[in-house]
Design an enzyme around this catalytic site. Structure first.
Site, PDB file in Angstrom:
ATOM      1  N   ASP A 228       2.591  14.976   5.576  1.00  0.00           N
ATOM      2  CA  ASP A 228       2.360  13.958   4.561  1.00  0.00           C
ATOM      3  C   ASP A 228       3.735  13.399   4.205  1.00  0.00           C
ATOM      4  OD1 ASP A 228       1.376  12.213   2.710  1.00  0.00           O
ATOM      5  OD2 ASP A 228       0.124  13.678   1.667  1.00  0.00           O
TER       6      ASP A 228
HETATM    7  C1  BGC Z   1      -0.510  10.355   0.733  1.00  0.00           C
HETATM    8  C2  BGC Z   1      -1.135  10.227   2.107  1.00  0.00           C
HETATM    9  C3  BGC Z   1      -0.735   8.930   2.730  1.00  0.00           C
HETATM   10  C4  BGC Z   1       0.776   8.854   2.788  1.00  0.00           C
HETATM   11  C5  BGC Z   1       1.295   7.566   3.384  1.00  0.00           C
HETATM   12  C6  BGC Z   1       0.971  10.094   0.753  1.00  0.00           C
HETATM   13  O1  BGC Z   1       1.451   9.996  -0.546  1.00  0.00           O
HETATM   14  O2  BGC Z   1      -0.769  11.643   0.219  1.00  0.00           O
HETATM   15  O3  BGC Z   1      -2.531  10.311   2.011  1.00  0.00           O
HETATM   16  O4  BGC Z   1      -1.303   8.798   4.000  1.00  0.00           O
HETATM   17  O5  BGC Z   1       1.287   8.933   1.455  1.00  0.00           O
HETATM   18  O6  BGC Z   1       1.039   6.502   2.546  1.00  0.00           O
END
Ligand code: BGC
Length: 758
Positions: A228
């Site tokens: 993530d």
């Molecule tokens: C989120 C993810 C997301 C990623 C990219 C993170 O803060 O938890 O779900 O895909 O950001 O935007």
């Protein structure tokens, strides 16, 4: 084009593939013909940012179809529909040269308060797993990768980048990992995204057990693990654990750490090769789609978004058949959400829609009678009491003069978002006050809800009809009008329980934890498993949803197949006068289980379209592996043998009929030792009978006379949990050598085998 050989690359080049070149792209290696690829959110449409990027949904992104978020799509329980939405998202990604869509999210809704519940499908792992697999299938059928997220036990937003989800092995396996396992095994996603949080004290990004032992060795995952955004705490440890690609980039810092770790011998160079190979494989897998994108029909996608939204609206209540509305009825549309829809949640999943319907216009276009509108309340934070009273009076006036009032209530956007959790499940008091005033003026009220997480419904008894509209995506306005007028017959059902009291909810006392730890104290009893086990009344149960027609279920029959799966067949009839669709659910239970089990657990479901009067036989397959529990003694899935009850149901609390099946248990291999209990030795096929005979002999000489057991005491029960090596300490005349001989009898094979029938 195939992957260039790694042995032509330097360690620096290989390491450079292992973190982002920028916010959304992998690094290119032009000398080796390796292009950079783009990964973007996800999950219910494409969020391709135009600028440098952020992950909070703040920056602008290219227009894309905003399909209903998972909270709504999940309520359709329709694999085919969800797959088609996945295909559309995959096509839009390819057209925008995006190689990977960051979704779906299959985390379990542990608490109604989780700020991101709108992005997740269900409180049940079978629903989340089956529908998650469908969307992955759809996206990847277009040559674009999906990223299954957030792996794992990411069930809250509070302290999400540090909190440790402290969860026991059984709930971890049976509830929280099960949906991921299903998607990995059935749909083979090309990437999995590890979560921010820790699981039992270890960062998911550094958890070798999670990312390698479970994900790859047990489930057979053959794709790439991506972090993530910002989830990596220690890059070297993360790589060694199985985290291939770190996102976003660190301007080369962590790549240099990897190179240094290989140089000083603390990291094996092969680990870098393997991870770089996985990035290259992903580049290869997605290359054709992004280089030769399909064409896009944006109108068809809007129509699909409307179809999906219509299938996601849950008719919670419809007393006296108030719905569907007659087209010529005079209607007062009340509530700001009718004109300014809340159709998606905030954060990284926030999409710039290609267009946006609102319910008010769509009602006007379908109605032939008069339609008036009053906002009733404001969604702004700084509304004065006088302004509120004025809005309320306008709503009452509109409702008084109409045949029916359709009142749009919902959660203001700022109350639920990625990044934080809600404090309660209440709708704003001002909205409830307007509703009460409207009901006084005109009892013919239909409430339409817009919310990503479950809300309390204190008014449920005082209004005849309620539609749970969740967040319906860009075409939700039209879909709501379709359902109100019966153009679409509602067929959605709840994938999470609506409790009567928030304090009844399973994680109430253990959410969101403290000092960066959250204890999953409710164990296996998540969602309906909890309410059923505690015999608690709920406002609306898991699986509930009404239709404008009615369905009858015939008697089910069950056939056990050669591989142990069980097919349950049941005839379902549409007994009403309009076509409709029923979500048939199948729950299992093992009443005589030795292991702790929830009263019923969903194992299969099907969404069936039926014309008025039509009957169809539905087959629901219960997979043997889904009957298994996680046995902590042997660290393995075990099917407990016995007579299972398989219930066919219209909801978890509307069981229509059941059938029993005998299921053979899996053998469990348990070594015997002096600390084995008498019960365990007794269950051993070799040592058990010998012990049985010895006990019979002992008790035959009147144990109470020997003063060991008072009259009326069940000796067998008392001894069941007694370690066999310690019986001598209580005055029983047991020679330790006899015990050893007995245990040796059970060790004739390398291990004793105990049948899981208990
Ligand atoms: C989120 C993810 C997301 C990623 C990219 C993170 O803060 O938890 O779900 O895909 O950001 O935007």
């Amino acid at each position: 084009m195939t992957t260039p050989p790694l042995d032509r690359m330097s360690i620096e080049e290989k390491a450079s593939l292992l973190s982002g070149a920028d916010f959304w792209h992998t690094a290119a290696l032009e000398d080796h013909g390796v292009p950079s690829i783009m990964l973007t959110d996800g999950p219910h449409g494409l969020r391709k940012q135009r600028g440098s990027g952020d992950h909070l949904g703040l920056g602008d992104s290219v227009p894309a179809t905003c399909f209903p978020p998972a909270v709504a799509m999940g309520s359709s329980w329709d694999v085919d529909l969800v797959r088609r939405v996945g295909e559309a998202i995959g096509t839009e990604a390819a057209v925008e040269n995006v190689a990977v869509v960051l979704g779906p999210g299959v985390n379990i809704k542990r608490s109604p308060l989780c700020g991101r519940n709108f992005e997740y499908f269900s409180e049940d792992p079978v629903v989340a797993g089956v529908l998650g697999a469908a969307i992955v299938d759809g996206i990847q059928s277009r040559g674009v990768g999906a990223s299954l997220k957030h792996f794992a036990a990411n069930n809250q937003e509070t302290d999400r980048m540090r909190v440790s989800a402290d969860v026991d092995p059984r709930p971890l396996r049976e509830i929280y990992l099960r949906a991921f396992q299903r998607v990995v095994e059935d749909a083979r996603p090309w990437t999995v995204m590890c979560s921010y949080n820790r699981v039992n004290g270890v960062y998911a990004s550094e958890d070798r057990w999670l990312l390698t032992t479970v994900l790859r060795d047990e489930w057979g995952f053959d794709g790439m693990v991506v972090s993530d955004w910002g989830a990596v705490d220690d890059r070297v440890r993360a790589l060694a654990a199985g985290l291939d690609l770190e996102m976003p980039g660190s301007r080369g810092n962590t790549n240099a750490q990897l190179v240094a770790a290989v140089a000083d011998g603390s990291l094996d160079a092969d680990v870098v090769d393997v991870a770089a190979g996985r990035v290259l494989t992903l580049v290869d897998r997605t290359r054709a789609a992004v280089e030769n994108p399909a064409t896009l029909d944006i109108d068809a996608h809007h129509a699909l978004a409307r179809e999906a939204a219509g299938r996601s609206v849950v008719l919670l209540k419809n007393d006296g058949g108030l719905l569907p509305l007659a087209q010529d009825a005079s209607i007062a549309v009340i509530g700001a959400f009718a004109a300014e829809p809340r159709y998606q949640g905030a954060g990284s999943s926030m999409i710039s829609p290609t267009r946006l319907d609102n319910a008010l216009d769509e009602i006007r276009s379908l109605a032939t009678g008069s339609v008036t509108y009053a906002a009733g309340f404001s969604t702004a934070v700084d509304v004065t009491e006088t302004e509120s009273a004025g809005l309320r009076d306008e709503a009452v006036a509109a409702a008084s003069g109409a045949d029916v009032a359709v009142v749009f209530l919902g959660l203001p956007a700022r109350l639920e978002s990625e990044g934080y959790d809600r404090d309660d499940v209440d709708l704003p008091a001002a909205q409830l006050a307007v509703l009460a005033a409207v009901v006084d003026a005109n009892p013919n009220v239909v409430v339409v809800l817009s919310n990503g997480g479950v809300v309390a419904l204190p008014f449920a008894a005082s209004v005849p009809a309620i539609l749970e509209g969740w967040l319906l995506g860009q075409a939700g306005g039209g879909a709501t009008a379709d359902v109100l007028f019966g153009v679409v017959n509602p067929s959605a059902k709840l994938t999470e329980t609506v409790p009567l009291r928030f304090a009844d909810s399973p994680a109430y006392l253990d959410f969101p934890g403290e000092f960066s730890h959250v204890r999953y104290g409710e164990g296996l009893f998540v969602g309906y498993r909890w309410y059923d086990a505690r015999d608690l009344d709920v406002a609306y149960p898991f699986g509930h949803g009404l239709s404008y027609t009615a369905f009858e279920y015939g008697p089910p029959s069950a056939t056990t197949l050669a591989d142990g799966d069980v097919d349950v067949r049941v005839a379902v009839t549409n007994t009403g006068s309009v076509a409709g669709r029923e979500v048939v659910q199948l729950y299992s239970s093992l009443p005589a289980a030795v292991t702790q089990r929830p009263p019923r657990e969903l194992k299969a479901f099907a969404s069936v379209a039926l014309e008025a009067g039509e009957t169809r036989e539905v087959t629901l397959r219960v997979r043997r592996k889904d009957l298994a529990y996680w046995d902590v003694r042997v660290d393995s899935w075990i099917v407990e043998g016995g007579t299972y009850t398989l219930e066919v149901a219209a909801s978890s609390r509307d069981v229509r009929a059941s059938v029993r099946v005998e299921v053979a248990g899996d053998p469990v291999t348990l070594p015997l030792s002096r600390s084995s209990s008498i019960g365990e030795v007794m269950a051993d096929p070799l040592a058990g009978p010998i012990l049985q005979a010895a006990i019979a002999e002992m008790t035959g000489v009147a144990p109470d006379a020997a003063g060991l057991v008072p009259e009326g005491v069940d000796l067998q029960k008392m001894l069941d949990s007694f370690p066999i090596g310690r019986v001598g300490m209580f005055g029983a005349d047991v020679d330790p050598a006899m015990v050893d001989a007995l245990l040796a009898a059970g060790q004739v094979r390398p291990d004793a085998r105990v049948d899981a029938d208990g």
